[in-house]
Design an enzyme around this catalytic site. Structure first.
Site: not given
Ligand code: 13P
Length: 263
Positions: A13-15, A98, A100, A170, A176, A216, A237-238
């Protein structure tokens, strides 16, 4: 032991990251470095504007493309929205709910359920995100929160679709933060998710649907999650913004997938 029936899934997920050139470069790097991923499904989930380009770029490779969100509406005068039917020619997966979206953009369980129905209706697979906040975990409410999120979403899922569903656990406090859940805690919730959905949709669906862990995940810790019986992959994510890290995670999934297959 039935986990070998399910294909491992690693989704990045590149957000809201990557300029156009970065997105193309990253997708090319992943396509090259993760080319030997036959036991693992690898999905790139870029921002909306890069979806068409990336779908072209990965065509004929092991990779597929997903979207991070879609509109709750089918079509019409909804300025700024992107409808599920617009994504369908290019995307195999759509992330729904998600944290977010839930916490920064006010998406309720009901909105998430409606989006889920849109994604299924257009032949794509939803990646339904669930997970508790830190204060909910500390209050011992993790499973109750996840159950509430699942129960509302389930109103949009019929028996024939349930086996195709992907659920990503999640925990909000792990996203993150560099502070992942332990594999044992993630497994406990993954098992609960599978158990709850099995009760509702039957053994067959319960065995087929995939549960991912997200929060993470790195190339170093991924293997510990994948070794758990109810965790079928990761929503990253990251670490998905770095091709070497991301392909390290895919590599870990491949090793475990082969071991589970042989089990
Ligand atoms: P991180 O891997 O950066 O913690 O993000 C997880 C996530 O939100 C994936 O959807």
């Amino acid at each position: 032991m039935t986990s070998h029936l399910r294909r491992a899934l690693v989704a990045g997920n590149w957000k809201m990251h990557t300029a156009y050139e970065e997105a193309v470069h990253l997708a090319r790097e992943v396509a090259t470095s993760c080319s030997d991923a036959s036991d693992v499904e690898v999905v790139l989930i870029p921002p909306f504007p890069w979806i068409v380009t990336l779908a072209e770029l990965v065509r004929g490779s092991m990779l597929s493309v997903g979207a991070q969100n879609c509109s709750v509406y089918e079509r019409g005068a909804y300025t700024g929205e992107v409808a599920a039917f617009m994504l369908a020619p290019f995307c195999r997966y759509v992330i729904v709910g998600h944290s977010e979206r839930r916490h920064l953009f006010g998406e309720t369980d009901e909105i998430v359920a409606a989006k889920l129905a849109r994604v299924f209706a257009h032949g794509m697979t939803p990646i339904l995100c669930v997970g508790e906040r830190l204060e909910e975990r500390e209050a011992g409410q993790t499973l109750a929160v996840v159950e509430r999120q699942l129960a509302t979403a389930a109103a949009s899922i019929d028996r024939s679709q349930a086996g195709r569903l992907v659920v990503a656990y999640e925990p909000v406090w792990a996203i993150g933060t560099g502070r992942p859940a332990t594999a044992a805690d993630a497994q406990e919730v993954a098992r609960f998710i599978r158990g709850w959905l099995t009760e509702r949709y039957g053994e067959r669906a319960g065995r087929a649907l995939r549960v991912l862990y997200g929060g993470s995940v790195t190339a170093d810790n991924a293997g510990t999650f994948f070794s758990e019986p109810d965790i079928d992959g990761a929503l990253v994510g990251g670490a998905s913004l770095d091709a070497a890290q991301f392909c390290g995670i895919v590599g870990a999934a491949r090793v475990v997938a082969r071991a589970k297959k042989g089990a």
